[in-house]
Design an enzyme around this catalytic site. Structure first.
Site, PDB file in Angstrom:
ATOM      1  N   ASP A 161      37.851  44.540  61.725  1.00 55.95           N
ATOM      2  CA  ASP A 161      37.361  43.758  60.587  1.00 55.95           C
ATOM      3  C   ASP A 161      37.630  42.271  60.799  1.00 55.95           C
ATOM      4  O   ASP A 161      38.093  41.574  59.897  1.00 55.95           O
ATOM      5  CB  ASP A 161      38.016  44.250  59.298  1.00 55.95           C
ATOM      6  CG  ASP A 161      37.206  43.866  58.064  1.00 55.95           C
ATOM      7  OD1 ASP A 161      36.003  43.592  58.210  1.00 55.95           O
ATOM      8  OD2 ASP A 161      37.775  43.841  56.959  1.00 55.95           O
ATOM      9  N   GLY A 200      42.403  45.151  42.835  1.00 52.39           N
ATOM     10  CA  GLY A 200      43.708  44.702  42.402  1.00 52.39           C
ATOM     11  C   GLY A 200      43.873  43.210  42.469  1.00 52.39           C
ATOM     12  O   GLY A 200      42.901  42.472  42.498  1.00 52.39           O
ATOM     13  N   CYS A 201      45.114  42.771  42.469  1.00 50.05           N
ATOM     14  CA  CYS A 201      45.411  41.343  42.362  1.00 50.05           C
ATOM     15  C   CYS A 201      46.480  40.909  43.353  1.00 50.05           C
ATOM     16  O   CYS A 201      47.306  41.699  43.786  1.00 50.05           O
ATOM     17  CB  CYS A 201      45.895  41.025  40.950  1.00 50.05           C
ATOM     18  SG  CYS A 201      44.737  41.527  39.668  1.00 50.05           S
ATOM     19  N   VAL A 202      46.458  39.617  43.684  1.00 48.53           N
ATOM     20  CA  VAL A 202      47.489  39.000  44.521  1.00 48.53           C
ATOM     21  C   VAL A 202      48.147  37.896  43.706  1.00 48.53           C
ATOM     22  O   VAL A 202      47.465  37.056  43.131  1.00 48.53           O
ATOM     23  CB  VAL A 202      46.899  38.406  45.815  1.00 48.53           C
ATOM     24  CG1 VAL A 202      47.993  37.733  46.641  1.00 48.53           C
ATOM     25  CG2 VAL A 202      46.217  39.484  46.638  1.00 48.53           C
ATOM     26  N   GLY A 211      44.457  35.456  43.284  1.00 48.56           N
ATOM     27  CA  GLY A 211      43.098  35.957  43.355  1.00 48.56           C
ATOM     28  C   GLY A 211      43.025  37.377  42.855  1.00 48.56           C
ATOM     29  O   GLY A 211      44.045  38.049  42.692  1.00 48.56           O
ATOM     30  N   GLU A 212      41.818  37.824  42.581  1.00 49.70           N
ATOM     31  CA  GLU A 212      41.620  39.187  42.120  1.00 49.70           C
ATOM     32  C   GLU A 212      40.340  39.742  42.692  1.00 49.70           C
ATOM     33  O   GLU A 212      39.412  38.994  42.991  1.00 49.70           O
ATOM     34  CB  GLU A 212      41.591  39.248  40.593  1.00 49.70           C
ATOM     35  CG  GLU A 212      40.516  38.376  39.963  1.00 49.70           C
ATOM     36  CD  GLU A 212      40.581  38.401  38.452  1.00 49.70           C
ATOM     37  OE1 GLU A 212      40.305  39.477  37.888  1.00 49.70           O
ATOM     38  OE2 GLU A 212      40.899  37.376  37.849  1.00 49.70           O
ATOM     39  N   GLY A 213      40.306  41.032  42.875  1.00 52.40           N
ATOM     40  CA  GLY A 213      39.133  41.676  43.430  1.00 52.40           C
ATOM     41  C   GLY A 213      38.945  43.036  42.806  1.00 52.40           C
ATOM     42  O   GLY A 213      39.604  43.389  41.836  1.00 52.40           O
ATOM     43  N   GLY A 214      38.033  43.790  43.360  1.00 57.44           N
ATOM     44  CA  GLY A 214      37.705  45.075  42.789  1.00 57.44           C
ATOM     45  C   GLY A 214      38.836  46.078  42.830  1.00 57.44           C
ATOM     46  O   GLY A 214      38.795  47.079  42.139  1.00 57.44           O
TER      47      GLY A 214
END
EC number: 2.7.11.1
Length: 493
Positions: free
Chosen positions: A275, A154-156, A149-152
């Protein structure tokens, strides 16, 4: 274990390749620029921002950093923001007390993409120290096929390492791990990474995701987690066509409650998670729940103090109302969030969903009238269960959710009490589908032409507005962004 006493300095920056300014540059400089341009072309050809954007965003370019690290296997794909984002980053997030579609950016902590870091790492002795090359090889050179996955931020990536070492091994052998990278464009990601390693690196419990190790090499920062093959609870509740069975929902609720109970009442230094939500509850192959993403975690107040004053952070729809209003954080704030998740598991609805009719956007507000009314509680149940739930169990869950969601935090139960209440529920066999009451109730609704729609939610649409938005593709950890609300006077972060 806190974030306050810190002492490792370094410049943290990410630079894009620069074009040649002078045609008469030395051959060495020309070769360097050519090499950089080739990297850009290779990244664009991959069809994913992994190669180019990853090398420039997910993995920081070489700089002068000595000691730091990165990534979170939890609600975000790299490091999430805690108090701010870099000034040039766009966000879909919003303060907890507001619901709007406007884009907001905060640079209270950092207005530059090259902040000076001054923090102390508290690295546990059981964590493995990886080289960057180890992790590069373990993820097959960070290739797109390994991307979870990727987000604002970085990446996994999925990787494989030795069972008891750090060396990479052939895919499908050894220990499967999730390798998370840190985007260096901002101080906040680093602060949340510090929280992750300082908390999760020192807290060991069956219901917390295990941090396997880390990489600190030049300005590269990565974290390595145990791989959670079934992804997040959010994914199973809201993104899949097959409903999660009732007994599995109760098993997950119990496991997540045990994780929170450990943080609040059993850890050497109590912790407020801050959270708690479906996307931060990850599942192993047997649906055992584990809490992930400690980027917003805080030490509980010292003895004699009632709360911690802090800027309001988290996800809209899950945060306790008194915390939103005052910035006063206690363990009972987590209990409220647990009540929201319990309600999501009961109803199959998201905590916030603007696609629903007016009056039903906010799950808690819609559900309150039904929670303590035995005649109306059936309206809360996920229609996709089709009666395959325990009547006694569902009644107990609604009562427990009502207690956790009390507007008065003093009335909310301790998480250890929640654990005891949940223990018998996964094993109850009194299925509603076989009861005369349920069959009569279903027939009456059909007769009135309401079918499943009255009080029952259809499949959910868009994700709720958050200050940290989430997704969990391919069973990866979820991703989120967040936006802080104004900081209370005298508050800490």
């Amino acid at each position: 274990m806190g974030l306050d006493a810190v002492k490792a300095k370094g410049n943290w920056k990410s630079e894009k390749p620069k074009e040649t300014e002078n045609k008469n540059h030395k051959k060495k400089n020309g070769d360097d620029n050519k090499s950089r341009n080739e990297e850009e072309e290779e990244g664009e050809a991959s069809g994913c921002w992994v190669k180019f954007r990853f090398m420039i965003g997910c993995i920081p370019s070489k700089s002068d950093l000595d000691a730091s690290s990165s990534s979170i296997y939890g609600s975000n794909c790299t490091v999430t923001t805690m108090e701010s984002k870099s000034a040039n980053e766009k966000s879909n997030d919003q303060p907890v007390g507001q619901v709007s579609s406007t884009t907001t950016t905060s640079n209270a902590e950092s207005s530059s993409s090259t902040p000076v870091i001054s923090e102390e790492l508290n690295i546990s002795s059981h964590l493995r120290k990886f080289t960057f090359n180890d992790l590069k090889l373990s993820t097959r050179n960070f290739r797109p096929e390994s991307l979870l996955g990727e987000g604002g931020f970085g990446c996994v990536f999925k990787g494989w390492i030795e069972e008891n070492g750090t060396a990479p091994v052939k895919p499908g052998t050894g220990l499967t791990v999730a390798v998370k990278t840190l985007n260096p464009d901002g101080l906040q990601g680093h602060k949340e990474w510090l929280a992750e390693i300082n908390f999760l690196g020192n807290l060991l419990h069956p219901n917390l995701v295990k941090l396997v190790g880390y990489c600190i090499e030049d300005d590269q920062r990565l974290l390595v987690y145990e791989f959670m093959p079934r992804g997040s609870l959010e994914n199973h509740l809201f993104r899949r066509s097959l409903p999660l069975p009732w007994s599995i929902r109760m098993k997950i609720a119990l496991g997540a409650a045990k994780g929170l109970s450990f943080l609040h009442e059993e850890a050497l230094k109590p912790v407020i998670y801050r959270d708690f939500k479906t996307s931060n509850i990850l599942l192993d192959a047997d649906y055992n729940a584990k809490l992930s993403d400690f980027g917003l975690a805080k030490d509980a107040p010292d003895e004699g103090k009632t709360h911690v004053s802090t800027r309001v952070m988290g996800t809209y729809g899950y945060a306790a109302p008194e915390y939103v209003m005052t910035g006063h954080l206690t363990s009972k704030s987590d209990v409220y969030s647990f009540g929201v998740v319990l309600l999501e598991m009961l109803t199959g609805r998201r905590s916030m969903d603007k696609n629903r009719p007016n009056g039903e956007h906010n799950l808690v507000e819609w559900a309150r009238p039904h929670l303590l009314d035995k005649r109306r509680f059936y309206r809360l149940l996920d229609p996709r269960l089709e009666g395959h739930f325990s009547i006694k169990g569902a009644q107990k869950v609604t009562q427990l959710a009502a207690q956790c969601l009390s507007r008065d935090p003093k009335i909310r139960p301790k998480m250890s009490d929640v654990v005891e209440a949940l223990k018998p529920l996964p094993h109850l066999k009194d299925m509603a589908s076989s009861s005369y009451y349920f069959q009569t109730m279903q027939a009456e609704r059909l007769k009135n032409g309401s079918g499943r729609s009255q009080g029952f939610g259809s499949r959910n649409g868009q994700h709720q507005p958050v200050f940290r938005t989430l997704s969990s593709p391919h069973g990866s950890s979820p991703y989120r962004h967040q936006i802080p609300s104004p900081k209370p006077k005298g508050a800490t972060t």
